[in-house]
Design a protein around this motif. Structure first.
Motif, PDB file in Angstrom:
ATOM      1  N   TRP A 161       0.817  -1.211   0.000  1.00  0.00           N
ATOM      2  CA  TRP A 161       0.000   0.000   0.000  1.00  0.00           C
ATOM      3  C   TRP A 161       0.853   1.264   0.000  1.00  0.00           C
ATOM      4  O   TRP A 161       0.519   2.254  -0.660  1.00  0.00           O
ATOM      5  N   ARG A 162       1.974   1.269   0.704  1.00  0.00           N
ATOM      6  CA  ARG A 162       2.812   2.466   0.770  1.00  0.00           C
ATOM      7  C   ARG A 162       3.281   2.871  -0.627  1.00  0.00           C
ATOM      8  O   ARG A 162       3.203   4.040  -1.009  1.00  0.00           O
ATOM      9  N   ARG A 163       3.777   1.907  -1.385  1.00  0.00           N
ATOM     10  CA  ARG A 163       4.273   2.209  -2.721  1.00  0.00           C
ATOM     11  C   ARG A 163       3.129   2.493  -3.695  1.00  0.00           C
ATOM     12  O   ARG A 163       3.172   3.459  -4.465  1.00  0.00           O
ATOM     13  N   GLU A 212      -3.847  -5.669  -5.579  1.00  0.00           N
ATOM     14  CA  GLU A 212      -4.804  -6.701  -5.170  1.00  0.00           C
ATOM     15  C   GLU A 212      -4.187  -8.087  -5.265  1.00  0.00           C
ATOM     16  O   GLU A 212      -4.336  -8.920  -4.358  1.00  0.00           O
ATOM     17  N   LYS A 213      -3.479  -8.349  -6.359  1.00  0.00           N
ATOM     18  CA  LYS A 213      -2.868  -9.671  -6.531  1.00  0.00           C
ATOM     19  C   LYS A 213      -1.760  -9.911  -5.513  1.00  0.00           C
ATOM     20  O   LYS A 213      -1.608 -11.024  -4.995  1.00  0.00           O
ATOM     21  N   ASN A 214      -1.012  -8.867  -5.217  1.00  0.00           N
ATOM     22  CA  ASN A 214       0.057  -9.023  -4.231  1.00  0.00           C
ATOM     23  C   ASN A 214      -0.523  -9.291  -2.845  1.00  0.00           C
ATOM     24  O   ASN A 214      -0.034 -10.153  -2.106  1.00  0.00           O
ATOM     25  N   PHE A 215      -1.580  -8.566  -2.491  1.00  0.00           N
ATOM     26  CA  PHE A 215      -2.205  -8.770  -1.182  1.00  0.00           C
ATOM     27  C   PHE A 215      -2.825 -10.160  -1.080  1.00  0.00           C
ATOM     28  O   PHE A 215      -2.786 -10.798  -0.023  1.00  0.00           O
ATOM     29  N   ALA A 216      -3.387 -10.635  -2.196  1.00  0.00           N
ATOM     30  CA  ALA A 216      -4.033 -11.952  -2.194  1.00  0.00           C
ATOM     31  C   ALA A 216      -3.034 -13.089  -2.395  1.00  0.00           C
ATOM     32  O   ALA A 216      -3.426 -14.245  -2.525  1.00  0.00           O
ATOM     33  N   ASN A 217      -1.741 -12.746  -2.427  1.00  0.00           N
ATOM     34  CA  ASN A 217      -0.671 -13.751  -2.549  1.00  0.00           C
ATOM     35  C   ASN A 217      -0.761 -14.555  -3.837  1.00  0.00           C
ATOM     36  O   ASN A 217      -0.471 -15.755  -3.866  1.00  0.00           O
ATOM     37  N   VAL A 218      -1.171 -13.871  -4.908  1.00  0.00           N
ATOM     38  CA  VAL A 218      -1.214 -14.527  -6.209  1.00  0.00           C
ATOM     39  C   VAL A 218       0.213 -14.834  -6.658  1.00  0.00           C
ATOM     40  O   VAL A 218       1.134 -14.053  -6.431  1.00  0.00           O
ATOM     41  N   ALA A 219       0.410 -15.979  -7.279  1.00  0.00           N
ATOM     42  CA  ALA A 219       1.699 -16.398  -7.858  1.00  0.00           C
ATOM     43  C   ALA A 219       2.754 -16.720  -6.808  1.00  0.00           C
ATOM     44  O   ALA A 219       3.947 -16.663  -7.089  1.00  0.00           O
ATOM     45  N   THR A 220       2.320 -17.055  -5.591  1.00  0.00           N
ATOM     46  CA  THR A 220       3.299 -17.416  -4.560  1.00  0.00           C
ATOM     47  C   THR A 220       3.534 -18.920  -4.483  1.00  0.00           C
ATOM     48  O   THR A 220       4.353 -19.374  -3.687  1.00  0.00           O
ATOM     49  N   GLY A 221       2.819 -19.682  -5.306  1.00  0.00           N
ATOM     50  CA  GLY A 221       2.975 -21.131  -5.272  1.00  0.00           C
ATOM     51  C   GLY A 221       4.402 -21.576  -5.529  1.00  0.00           C
ATOM     52  O   GLY A 221       4.925 -22.469  -4.848  1.00  0.00           O
ATOM     53  N   SER A 222       5.053 -20.938  -6.504  1.00  0.00           N
ATOM     54  CA  SER A 222       6.430 -21.330  -6.822  1.00  0.00           C
ATOM     55  C   SER A 222       7.378 -20.987  -5.681  1.00  0.00           C
ATOM     56  O   SER A 222       8.358 -21.699  -5.441  1.00  0.00           O
TER      57      SER A 222
END
Length: 377
Positions: A161-163, A212-222
């Motif tokens: 959010w800061r950035r 939104e994607k970063n907050f929802a942890n999208v693409a963190t599976g790898s």
């Protein structure tokens, strides 16, 4: 034919029964619980997930964390830092003046504000005990990213959010005060996009989606897979840390061709003839203020660095709002002509290996002069 009067019999709405009210109340409670659980899960995952695998950034961050107390000086910024500041040469010049120093180059290609500010926070979060000086590349806060980078881990990981809020303020022209006062024309361009306002709309949507994607942890599976499978995540470290392990990788290009040299010298002549000034936005100043606050919070000194570049000539600050720290500027060809010779340039923004080494020596000497004069404390 006689006209018949039609009467509509409309039944009044009946009040909800006790059972219906209880059902609605339970539905609202369950929805709130679901949303709360989702938010807490996202926050919890952010707290426990390993730092994402970002080429260059991850390798340097892991190395710095493992050796954090060995360094007292840090350089952070884009390729203008990565390929142009040699810690070995910088430390050598400082050592000759009788002050031992060990520095680390945390430059990453294409890493500008606000990404560099996010990475700086991650570095400082390792709590380096001996860090004393932090050089931050000073450049305009970037809002544009290549379309092909949309959704990539590199574009995603720093969108907190800061950035993101600072970028959105710039996109909307909202200023940097506590209360957002967006430019109404820009708001209209988002709600009712016209051809002339598509860029504003696209930037707003892009950065909101990344947040939104970063907050929802999208693409963190790898990242999770890497962590639990214990893959060799350090296999490319030497590529980014350089031969000396100090983060500096010299440019191997041999210089400009004849046509490139002619183009460069023409551009340099135009720059030298300019009389106007280009202002650094208040959003950049706010990002610098945030960086300086974090740096001072661990007892270090922030120093803002403008590298030798014809694209940053005649830089000024709105309302005399200079960055919250000493600025070392090398963007004037009249003051530093040797750094603008075509023989030491790769383009308008980058130096050859020879030019980078000369720049490092000049910058180190200027730094020591400022320290000895008491202008940097």
């Amino acid at each position: 034919m006689p006209i018949r009067h039609l009467a509509l019999n409309v039944e009044p709405l009946r009040p909800a029964t006790s059972t219906e009210r209880q059902t609605l109340f339970r539905a609202l409670i369950n929805s709130a619980i679901g949303v709360g659980a989702f938010l807490l899960t996202c926050i919890g995952l952010h707290a426990v997930l390993p730092f994402p695998q970002i080429d260059g950034v991850s390798q340097k961050l892991r190395f710095f964390a493992a050796h954090k107390d060995e360094f007292d000086t840090l350089f952070i910024g884009s390729s203008r830092i990565y390929f142009q500041i040699s810690p070995a040469i910088f430390d050598g010049v400082i050592r000759e003046s009788g002050s031992p120093m060990r520095s680390f180059n945390f430059g990453i290609g294409g890493m500008h504000l606000p990404e560099s500010a996010y990475v700086l926070e991650q570095v400082l979060n390792t709590k380096p005990r001996n860090l004393r000086w932090v050089f931050i590349e000073l450049g305009e806060l970037q809002t544009k990213w290549p379309h092909e980078a949309a959704g990539s881990r590199r574009a995603l990981y720093w969108h907190d959010w800061r950035r993101t809020s600072l970028i959105l303020r710039k996109v909307l022209g909202s200023g940097t005060h506590m209360v957002w006062l967006p430019n109404l024309k820009k708001v209209r361009d988002i709600i009712l996009p016209r051809k002339s306002g598509l860029e504003t709309r696209d930037l707003f949507i892009f950065h909101m989606a990344e947040l939104e994607k970063n907050f929802a942890n999208v693409a963190t599976g790898s990242d999770i897979l890497d962590y639990f499978s214990r893959r060799d995540i350090n296999k490319d470290s030497a590529k980014y840390l350089g031969a000396a392990g100090d983060g500096y990788v010299p440019m191997t290009n041999k210089g400009m061709s004849a046509s490139q040299t002619a183009t460069y010298e023409h551009a340099l002549a135009l720059v030298m003839a300019q009389n106007g000034w280009r202002s650094i936005s208040p959003y950049t100043m706010e990002a610098c203020r945030q960086c300086a606050q974090k740096i001072r919070g661990i007892g270090a000194v922030p120093i803002f660095l403008i590298t030798p570049s014809t694209t940053r000539f005649n830089v000024t600050y709105l309302d005399n709002a200079r960055p919250p720290g000493v600025v070392m500027a090398f963007n004037d060809p009249r003051v530093y002509p040797n750094l603008y010779r075509s023989s030491v340039r790769l383009d308008e923004d980058h130096l050859t290996k020879e030019g980078a080494e000369e720049f490092t020596r000049i910058m180190a000497a200027n730094f020591m002069h400022l320290v000895q004069a008491g202008e940097i404390k």
